[in-house]
Design a protein around this motif. Structure first.
Motif, PDB file in Angstrom:
ATOM      1  N   GLN A   1     -26.517  -3.322  -8.947  1.00 29.74           N
ATOM      2  CA  GLN A   1     -28.530  -4.010  -7.121  1.00 29.74           C
ATOM      3  C   GLN A   1     -27.986  -4.914  -7.054  1.00 29.74           C
ATOM      4  O   GLN A   1     -28.589  -5.135  -6.163  1.00 29.74           O
ATOM      5  N   ALA A   2     -27.428  -6.050  -7.373  1.00 32.57           N
ATOM      6  CA  ALA A   2     -27.253  -6.878  -7.249  1.00 32.57           C
ATOM      7  C   ALA A   2     -25.559  -7.404  -5.951  1.00 32.57           C
ATOM      8  O   ALA A   2     -26.092  -7.700  -4.772  1.00 32.57           O
ATOM      9  N   MET A   3     -25.839  -6.808  -6.135  1.00 38.81           N
ATOM     10  CA  MET A   3     -24.332  -6.538  -5.627  1.00 38.81           C
ATOM     11  C   MET A   3     -24.728  -5.356  -4.444  1.00 38.81           C
ATOM     12  O   MET A   3     -23.759  -5.821  -3.243  1.00 38.81           O
ATOM     13  N   ALA A   4     -24.556  -4.405  -4.341  1.00 38.38           N
ATOM     14  CA  ALA A   4     -25.528  -3.441  -3.276  1.00 38.38           C
ATOM     15  C   ALA A   4     -26.083  -4.806  -2.575  1.00 38.38           C
ATOM     16  O   ALA A   4     -25.945  -4.259  -1.162  1.00 38.38           O
TER      17      ALA A   4
ATOM     18  N   LEU B   1     -26.295  -8.555  -1.726  1.00 35.45           N
ATOM     19  CA  LEU B   1     -25.238  -8.958  -1.031  1.00 35.45           C
ATOM     20  C   LEU B   1     -24.559  -8.163   0.127  1.00 35.45           C
ATOM     21  O   LEU B   1     -24.317  -9.030   0.865  1.00 35.45           O
ATOM     22  N   GLU B   2     -24.004  -7.033  -0.382  1.00 39.27           N
ATOM     23  CA  GLU B   2     -23.169  -6.257   0.549  1.00 39.27           C
ATOM     24  C   GLU B   2     -24.156  -5.429   1.748  1.00 39.27           C
ATOM     25  O   GLU B   2     -24.100  -6.153   2.528  1.00 39.27           O
ATOM     26  N   ARG B   3     -25.283  -5.729   1.451  1.00 46.06           N
ATOM     27  CA  ARG B   3     -25.926  -5.596   2.716  1.00 46.06           C
ATOM     28  C   ARG B   3     -26.582  -6.386   3.462  1.00 46.06           C
ATOM     29  O   ARG B   3     -26.487  -6.001   4.230  1.00 46.06           O
ATOM     30  N   ALA B   4     -26.725  -7.244   2.874  1.00 46.06           N
ATOM     31  CA  ALA B   4     -27.267  -9.248   3.216  1.00 46.06           C
ATOM     32  C   ALA B   4     -25.829  -9.259   4.562  1.00 46.06           C
ATOM     33  O   ALA B   4     -26.248  -9.649   5.656  1.00 46.06           O
ATOM     34  N   SER B   5     -25.076  -8.827   3.695  1.00 41.34           N
ATOM     35  CA  SER B   5     -23.601  -9.077   4.444  1.00 41.34           C
ATOM     36  C   SER B   5     -23.619  -8.514   6.034  1.00 41.34           C
ATOM     37  O   SER B   5     -22.613  -9.380   6.868  1.00 41.34           O
ATOM     38  N   LYS B   6     -23.720  -7.513   5.639  1.00 46.45           N
ATOM     39  CA  LYS B   6     -23.485  -6.199   7.031  1.00 46.45           C
ATOM     40  C   LYS B   6     -24.779  -7.033   7.971  1.00 46.45           C
ATOM     41  O   LYS B   6     -24.544  -6.119   8.719  1.00 46.45           O
TER      42      LYS B   6
END
Length: 72
Positions: free
Chosen positions: A57-60, A62-67
């Motif tokens: 969940q944390a990785m998801a 982070l990916e959304r935030a980086s996009k």
């Protein structure tokens, strides 16, 4: 202060606030988990799976935030 120094200070404060918020959330999770699993006999494998799920969940997030997506 120069404009660059003010900008750097802003991001330092923002990072510190985010770090404290994350620490608070992790602490709350640990306290809640400890209170709810006391005496339930959960095995280490179940706890490992919960940790793995939280990491996914944390990785998801982070990916959304980086996009540039909204993480709420």
């Amino acid at each position: 202060m120069t404009q660059k120094e003010r900008g750097d200070a802003y991001w330092c404060r923002k990072l510190a606030a985010a770090s404290i918020a994350l620490l608070t959330k992790v602490n709350n999770l640990v306290v809640t988990h400890t209170a709810t699993t006391a005496g339930t006999g959960k095995g280490e494998d179940e706890l490992d799976e919960e940790v793995a799920q939280a990491e996914r969940q944390a990785m998801a997030l982070l990916e959304r935030a980086s996009k540039g997506a909204n993480v709420h």
